[in-house]
Every structure is written in structure tokens, then in C-alpha cells.
Write an enzyme that holds these catalytic residues in place. Structure first.
Site, PDB file in Angstrom:
ATOM      1  CD  GLN A   1       9.852  47.699  82.391  1.00  0.00           C
ATOM      2  OE1 GLN A   1      10.111  46.554  82.084  1.00  0.00           O
ATOM      3  NE2 GLN A   1      10.635  48.726  82.061  1.00  0.00           N
ATOM      4  N   GLY A   2       5.943  49.402  85.115  1.00  0.00           N
ATOM      5  CA  GLY A   2       6.002  50.611  85.932  1.00  0.00           C
ATOM      6  C   GLY A   2       7.351  50.747  86.618  1.00  0.00           C
TER       7      GLY A   2
ATOM      8  CB  SER B   1      11.000  55.350  83.944  1.00  0.00           C
ATOM      9  OG  SER B   1      12.080  54.644  83.390  1.00  0.00           O
TER      10      SER B   1
ATOM     11  CD  GLU C   1      14.183  45.982  78.593  1.00  0.00           C
ATOM     12  OE1 GLU C   1      13.575  46.790  77.880  1.00  0.00           O
ATOM     13  OE2 GLU C   1      14.433  46.198  79.806  1.00  0.00           O
TER      14      GLU C   1
ATOM     15  CG  ASN D   1      23.620  54.110  73.217  1.00  0.00           C
ATOM     16  OD1 ASN D   1      22.823  53.185  73.295  1.00  0.00           O
ATOM     17  ND2 ASN D   1      24.128  54.514  72.054  1.00  0.00           N
ATOM     18  CD  GLU D   2      24.299  58.533  77.108  1.00  0.00           C
ATOM     19  OE1 GLU D   2      24.411  59.296  76.134  1.00  0.00           O
ATOM     20  OE2 GLU D   2      23.270  57.817  77.296  1.00  0.00           O
TER      21      GLU D   2
END
Length: 404
Positions: free
Chosen positions: A128-129, A131, A246, A388-389
Site C-alpha cells: 500500500q502506497g 503514507s 480496513e 488513536n488521535e
């Protein structure tokens, strides 16, 4: 947690159990148990995929029209739970669960006909590209550029934290095709052949010593225009769809239950340093009980999500809540393992793999040897798939009505 199943689904559960008992090889089970990473090595994962594909169960989340089982959400849950409780390895999520639904939802007929069978057969292994350096949680700020030149795009840029790029022959990639548009509006979704000039993969070793992620450099990489999924500028909407898949529709609770049960069994034989065993150590047992309650609460949320899916509704922010809880519980259970084994749980072997005939001998036990690398690897749970944020912000806006 036991739930009452309709007779036909109970019979299906028994069929899955019988299949796993007969066809899950011990070598694959042992390899999964001795893999500290979320993504098991292809030699383990792809071997198990092949067993399931021969049975016709690999595409258990896929529609029948595209080569899948067409199972109901409840049967998918039963299958995942029984696999987890049997110690089966995780499936290769990037191809099966992430890009495949994108292709059958947004792709052309030619893309569906070419790529979907190759995912099931194992001929294509995906990474997966998404980030990039400087574009992680703020994914919409990505800068990898794709310029249309006749019948193909030319890509330049880099991708970061690319899981299993060193194994993959395909990458699904978010790229900026219109730098003048608003940042979400100028993004497109491309399918990239990794076996071509201009692509280089630099390994990133984690603090646990695992080579799971990479940085991928793209220099004048050519992608045929036919491998654009959807329309130009639709990439952000497709990425949101992918991330919803996901975070939702899969169940983390069964695997957490399995791992916690394994620890509780091991505690009966581990010394507490005072003449007893860790099964009698009050503080550790209290923490384990708290974790079990958390996992049971998570399972109820995941069953609620399954119920929403079964009724044709999107589960919404519940998927963010499930991801948030699963990440925290994963880390807590892995910390319980380190504390269970004491000094023996601190061993950090840098040799890989930790399974098979050439695995390094453990200081105390194989399970103790796994404790530290697993604990360190699970630090990433609160980052990947949305930090989480990010999940907390989604819950705050969507559930609590905060933030305008």
C-alpha cells in the site's frame, strides 16, 4: 463469549472447525505463533492462503460474482473467530481485504477480470502506497506526483512505512494528479507494477528487529492510464472507502481472546518468584481479568458492526471505536506477556525468522522469546490504519458532536 447461533450457522461453525482441525498444518500454526509482526511472512501467509483457496474459502469477504464465498457478515465472523481460536495465521490483508474491494467497486471490467483472480491465486502480492515522509496522519497533504503523458502516467516521489514492499510485485498508490486543486480533490488512485525501473525499496528495521516496513522511491515510474482506478481526482473518496473496510468488517476480539487464553494457560507454569506461579499472582491476574472484560466489550461492538452490515447499513463511527479499543487491548495483552515471563520475557533476538529449523534457540521458552518483539511490534497498532488521535477525533465529531 458464546452466542446462540441459528442451526444452519452452528452447522457451518462445526464445518469450519472440522476443516481447520484437518487442514491447518502444524508448521503453519507454529510459524504464525512465532511471528511477532501483524503481517506474517509470505512463506507462512501465502501457504495458508493456498490451502483456503483450494477449499474456495480464501475470498470469504468477497461477493460470489467476483470469486468469493458470498457469505453473510455473521458467517464471515464465525470463520474469522474459528481461525483465530485455531491459531491460524492472519490472511494477506492488503490484497484480499483492501485493494480487492476497491477494484470490484470502482474498477473497470478489465481491471476486475485481470487483478481479482491473481489476488486469489497468489500470483500478485500487494503493498500500500499511502503514507509519505511528512504525510502520515495528514494523508491529504501527500506530494507523490503523477503526470499524464499520452496513454500513461509518470510518477515521482516516495512512500513511507510501506508494509511488505520488499515482497510485493504490485502497489496500490495514492498520487497527486492535480497540484492546483484543493488537496483532497487533486488525488488519484493508481495500480503500480513494482517490477520496473525507477522503483527502489529501502528497508526500515523496527525497534524489535523486524523488516516489515520500507520506504519506496519512485523515479519516472510508468503506469498505464488503464491502471487508474475510478476517475482522476476520485482517489480521496476511494481511500476513505478503503480505510472504512480496513477498520470495519473484521473482528479483532477473537484473536485477542486466543492470545489472552494462551497467557493464562502459560501462567500456571511460570514462577511468581515467591514460590508460587503467576496464576496465583493477584496483580497480574487482575490486569488479565480487566483485559478480558475489555475484549468482551470489543466483541460486542464488533458484533454490532456485523449486525449493521447484515442489514445493509454502514457501521459509521463504531469502526473507529473498535479500532481504538483493539489497538489499546493489543498493547495491554502484549505487555501482560512481557510481565508474565519476567527477565526471560525481555530477550530480544534480532535473527529472523523465529520459526523453523534455523530459528535461534530461546533462553527460556519459545513463547517467552516472542514476548519482547511482539510487545515492541504492537507499538504500531495505535498508529497504523489511523492513529488513536485520529480515531478519537472521529468519535468526538460523529458521536459526541464536538469540534463543530
Amino acid at each position: 463469549m458464546d452466542i446462540d447461533l441459528p442451526p444452519e450457522d452452528a452447522a457451518f461453525r462445526d464445518e469450519v472447525r472440522a476443516f481447520l482441525a484437518a487442514h491447518l498444518p502444524e508448521a503453519i500454526r507454529a510459524g504464525a505463533a512465532a511471528s511477532p509482526t501483524v503481517f506474517v511472512e509470505p512463506e507462512i501467509g501465502q501457504a495458508w492462503n493456498a490451502v483456503l483457496n483450494a477449499k474456495g474459502w480464501l475470498g470469504y469477504q468477497w461477493p460470489e460474482a467476483h470469486g468469493g464465498t458470498g457469505w453473510s457478515p455473521l458467517r464471515r465472523y464465525i470463520f474469522e473467530k474459528e481461525c483465530a481460536l485455531a491459531g491460524a495465521p492472519n490472511l494477506t490483508v492488503l490484497g484480499l481485504k483492501l485493494v480487492a474491494p476497491v477494484i470490484w467497486t470502482f474498477g473497470t471490467e478489465a481491471q476486475k477480470a485481470f487483478y481479482l483472480p491473481r489476488i486469489l491465486s497468489g500470483e500478485d502480492y500487494w503493498c500500500q502506497g499511502f503514507s509519505e515522509p511528512g504525510s502520515g496522519s495528514d494523508l491529504a497533504s501527500l506530494q507523490c506526483r503523477a503526470v499524464l503523458n499520452g496513454d500513461h502516467y509518470v510518477l515521482n516521489g516516495s512512500k513511507m512505512w510501506t508494509t511488505h514492499a520488499h515482497h510485493a510485485n504490485r502497489m496500490f498508490c495514492l498520487v497527486r494528479t492535480d497540484p492546483g486543486a484543493k488537496k483532497q480533490a487533486g488525488i488519484s488512485f493508481l495500480l503500480v507494477d513494482m517490477n520496473q525501473p525507477g522503483i527502489s525499496v529501502r528497508p526500515i528495521l523496527t525497534v524489535a528487529g523486524d523488516h516489515e516496513v520500507n520506504q519506496v522511491f519512485l523515479e519516472d515510474v510508468v503506469v498505464p492510464a488503464r491502471d487508474l482506478v475510478g476517475d482522476e481526482g476520485q482517489g480521496w473518496a476511494i481511500a476513505k472507502f478503503l480505510l472504512e473496510n480496513e477498520r470495519g468488517g473484521s473482528c479483532h476480539a477473537p484473536k485477542l481472546i486466543y492470545d489472552l487464553d494462551q497467557l493464562l494457560q502459560a501462567a500456571k507454569g511460570e514462577s511468581d518468584g515467591r514460590g508460587g506461579t503467576m496464576a496465583q499472582e493477584t496483580h497480574w491476574q487482575r490486569r488479565a481479568a480487566r483485559a478480558r472484560l475489555g475484549v468482551q466489550a470489543l466483541e460486542m461492538i464488533e458484533l454490532k458492526i456485523i449486525s449493521e452490515l447484515a442489514q445493509g447499513r454502514k457501521p459509521g463511527p463504531q469502526t473507529s471505536l473498535a479500532k481504538l479499543l483493539a489497538s489499546n487491548l493489543r498493547q495491554e495483552i502484549d505487555l501482560l506477556a512481557v510481565d508474565l515471563y519476567g527477565p526471560a520475557g525481555l530477550q530480544l533476538e534480532w535473527t529472523r525468522p523465529l520459526y523453523g529449523d534455523n530459528a535461534p534457540a530461546p533462553v527460556h521458552s519459545r513463547d517467552a522469546q516472542m514476548a519482547a518483539p511482539r510487545y515492541l511490534n504492537s507499538r504500531a497498532w495505535t498508529i497504523f490504519g489511523g492513529t488513536n488521535e485520529v480515531q478519537a477525533n472521529i468519535i468526538a465529531r460523529s458521536v459526541l458532536g464536538l469540534g463543530g
